[in-house]
Design a protein around this motif. Sequence first.
Motif, mmCIF file in Angstrom:
data_model
loop_
_atom_site.group_PDB
_atom_site.id
_atom_site.type_symbol
_atom_site.label_atom_id
_atom_site.label_comp_id
_atom_site.label_asym_id
_atom_site.label_seq_id
_atom_site.Cartn_x
_atom_site.Cartn_y
_atom_site.Cartn_z
ATOM 1 N N THR A 324 -3.462 -14.784 -13.132
ATOM 2 C CA THR A 324 -4.076 -14.642 -11.812
ATOM 3 C C THR A 324 -5.478 -15.236 -11.871
ATOM 4 O OG1 THR A 324 -2.821 -12.632 -11.309
ATOM 5 C CG2 THR A 324 -4.829 -13.032 -10.041
ATOM 6 N N GLU A 327 -8.225 -13.301 -6.882
ATOM 7 C CA GLU A 327 -7.592 -12.288 -6.051
ATOM 8 C C GLU A 327 -8.562 -11.903 -4.941
ATOM 9 O OE1 GLU A 327 -5.225 -8.033 -6.581
ATOM 10 O OE2 GLU A 327 -6.141 -9.032 -8.306
ATOM 11 N N VAL A 328 -8.146 -12.136 -3.700
ATOM 12 C CA VAL A 328 -8.986 -11.855 -2.530
ATOM 13 C C VAL A 328 -8.415 -10.645 -1.802
ATOM 14 C CG1 VAL A 328 -9.786 -12.751 -0.307
ATOM 15 C CG2 VAL A 328 -9.691 -14.269 -2.294
ATOM 16 N N SER A 329 -9.274 -9.668 -1.531
ATOM 17 C CA SER A 329 -8.813 -8.434 -0.874
ATOM 18 C C SER A 329 -9.677 -8.118 0.343
ATOM 19 C CB SER A 329 -8.871 -7.257 -1.847
ATOM 20 O OG SER A 329 -8.125 -7.518 -3.015
ATOM 21 N N HIS A 330 -9.043 -8.047 1.512
ATOM 22 C CA HIS A 330 -9.680 -7.598 2.755
ATOM 23 C C HIS A 330 -11.002 -8.314 3.023
ATOM 24 C CE1 HIS A 330 -6.623 -4.534 2.703
ATOM 25 N NE2 HIS A 330 -7.018 -4.145 1.504
ATOM 26 N N ASP A 343 -10.408 -9.665 7.540
ATOM 27 C CA ASP A 343 -9.477 -8.908 6.713
ATOM 28 C C ASP A 343 -8.411 -9.797 6.071
ATOM 29 O OD1 ASP A 343 -8.677 -6.652 5.482
ATOM 30 O OD2 ASP A 343 -7.544 -5.850 7.170
ATOM 31 N N SER A 345 -6.447 -11.395 2.812
ATOM 32 C CA SER A 345 -6.068 -11.070 1.427
ATOM 33 C C SER A 345 -5.064 -12.099 0.925
ATOM 34 C CB SER A 345 -5.450 -9.674 1.344
ATOM 35 O OG SER A 345 -6.346 -8.688 1.774
ATOM 36 N N THR A 347 -3.647 -14.168 -3.158
ATOM 37 C CA THR A 347 -3.791 -14.351 -4.602
ATOM 38 C C THR A 347 -3.517 -15.806 -4.948
ATOM 39 O OG1 THR A 347 -3.074 -12.092 -5.053
ATOM 40 C CG2 THR A 347 -2.940 -13.651 -6.871
ATOM 41 N N GLY A 380 -15.251 -6.958 1.889
ATOM 42 C CA GLY A 380 -14.103 -7.357 1.098
ATOM 43 C C GLY A 380 -14.518 -7.789 -0.299
ATOM 44 N N GLU A 381 -13.537 -8.202 -1.097
ATOM 45 C CA GLU A 381 -13.791 -8.497 -2.509
ATOM 46 C C GLU A 381 -13.104 -9.788 -2.916
ATOM 47 O OE1 GLU A 381 -13.375 -6.239 -6.855
ATOM 48 O OE2 GLU A 381 -12.108 -5.635 -5.166
ATOM 49 N N LYS A 383 -12.199 -11.486 -6.542
ATOM 50 C CA LYS A 383 -12.179 -11.168 -7.970
ATOM 51 C C LYS A 383 -11.599 -12.330 -8.757
ATOM 52 C CE LYS A 383 -10.446 -7.672 -11.220
ATOM 53 N NZ LYS A 383 -9.594 -6.462 -11.354
ATOM 54 N N LYS A 545 -4.379 -7.811 7.868
ATOM 55 C CA LYS A 545 -4.539 -6.420 7.451
ATOM 56 C C LYS A 545 -3.206 -5.710 7.399
ATOM 57 C CE LYS A 545 -7.110 -2.213 8.588
ATOM 58 N NZ LYS A 545 -8.099 -1.606 9.480
#
Length: 645
Positions: A324, A327-330, A343, A345, A347, A380-381, A383, A545
């Motif tokens: 991976t 990784e993108v979240s929200h 929002d 998300s 990968t 959001g994040e 990573k 979302k």
Amino acid sequence: MLQLSAAGKRFGPKLLFEDANWLITPDERTGLVGGNGTGKSTLLKILAGVESLDYGALTRVKGMTLGYLPQDGLALRGKTVFAECLSVFDHLHALEAESTALTHTLSEADPKSKEYAVAAERYSDIADQLHVHDIYTLDAQVGAVLGGLGFSKEDWERNTEEFSGGWQMRIALAKLLLQKPSLLLLDEPTNHLDLESRNWLENYLHDYPNAFILISHDRYFLDVTVNKTVEIWNKRMQTYHGNYEKYLTQKEERRTQLMSAYKNQRDRIEALEAFINRFRYQATKAKQVQSRIKELEKIERIEVPEEEATIHFTIPQPPASGRTVIEVSHLTKNYEPKHVLEDVSFTIDRGDRIALVGANGAGKSTLIRMLAGLEPPTSGEIKLGHNVLADYFAQDQYKVLDPKAKMLDDIAGIAPKVPVVELRSLLGCFMFSGEDVFKPLGVLSGGERNRYAMAKMLVSPANMLLLDEPTNHLDLRAKDVLLDAIRNFTGTVLFVSHDRYFIDGLATRVFEVEDKRVHIYPGNYEDYLWRKQGGPEKVIASITKEPEPIAVVEAPKAVEAPQAAVKRLNPIKLRQLEDKLKFAEEEIPRLEGAIAAAEEKMGVFTSAEESQRTAAELEELRSERAKRLAEWEELALLLEEQSLA
């Protein structure tokens, strides 16, 4: 319509081309190609009357109209966008006003008078002209062209001076398209267009009623718009019938024929010279020697121009990342009061080659900058995975270069293990040759420094490349080098590009930024368009979302309706179909031979078991032949439709 005869042009001491002959017909749809500095733009300016020839003649048919779009440098001001475009019809509005005035003359004049006859004749001529130009749809024509080139209705009432240089060029292009001149001359018309606008322009030119000649570094655009290619090479003009793909094939065939003729001629010359040198001083052979000397003098020597070397550059492979990569979240991004992304998300996995597409202003560059860590999300994040090393190439990458550093020293400093010869070859591919490689970076233009920045990235890449418009300012040769290099790259790539051929040749997934969301499609841009236009899986995944269910478009039921226009295929897919057709054509005779052999074998009885085996084999061969025949018919019909599209 227009003719060049024995034409030649110099740029200072440099000869660009000579002895050029070109008859331009009313149905001309030509792509003008050649290396940088060969004189393509200069030739287009000569055709437009902006520059003059140094040798030869240029002849125009009386009454023809010309429209010329340069690469850049146009600036419009003083009117709204809509009014500026509508101004191309000022002569029609003047005729309309004259027609109104003539109605008063006709109502007041004596029908038997000469004044009435003259006014009636003029009124009739004007009515015919207004009818031909469809005077009552001018506003609709302007709106259609502006919409196709990416202008929203809110933009129509903005003043032209409010727009940047690229949008100013779009306005100039819109005016030319609305004018519909007899000959349209376009120098890099796609430079300032996004993908949607390019697609629209392709279709517009496909249906354009008059002639056009264009220069473009977009292979796909050339493939789908032109049916003739003129190349300036080795100071000569060469004409090839067909689009860019066919031009490449024909050029290789011509070179093969030329090399064969050159070899045969060299063999003959060497044989003649050997005979002459051997028997020159023998009196009994004097007559034969003189005959061969005359033959040698009459031979018109074939010259083989030096071929531009093909560069294959291999990117040094980076250390592997984890499976991976990102990784993108929200993820949400706002520029108050504007909301860009909401929002989101998704990968990205190791080895992905992702094309990021969407309309101008949708948020592509914002998203790629956030992934590069250059801009924080509102919420959001993002990573990064294990051992991920990201490198970002911006549209204005040249701004981070040291202006005092010399080009060759700078690139060698980050790639000490790469031989200087290989570095110079790579720089040559990106249009830096000779003494250019010793120049300080500060003396280069923005476009030149961006080209250098791309070459610099290739010699020492990270394992995650984030590329924002990497093909800008590159010619066709440099794009091919970049495409081949990234294809063989073992890392991960996410890129924004407006070059269809580049996307189709590289992407394994397409991320579309639209309505503040990211929609994910497998495959290249052609696959993405197919699904967008109603393929079996219209949306593979909408990343929001609350993910909506996958929308599946059912096959349309048979209804009586006008047949839709044939969809023109990507040249890559078209070539695959041609290969399948060729395979089927080769396979059918083989199967027929095998069937004949099996039928003959059936006529000779050996045993019941053998007869059963042969009968089963015969049935299988006949079934395979029927399948291949059906496939051949389908492919032949499809390719015939493409040739007419």
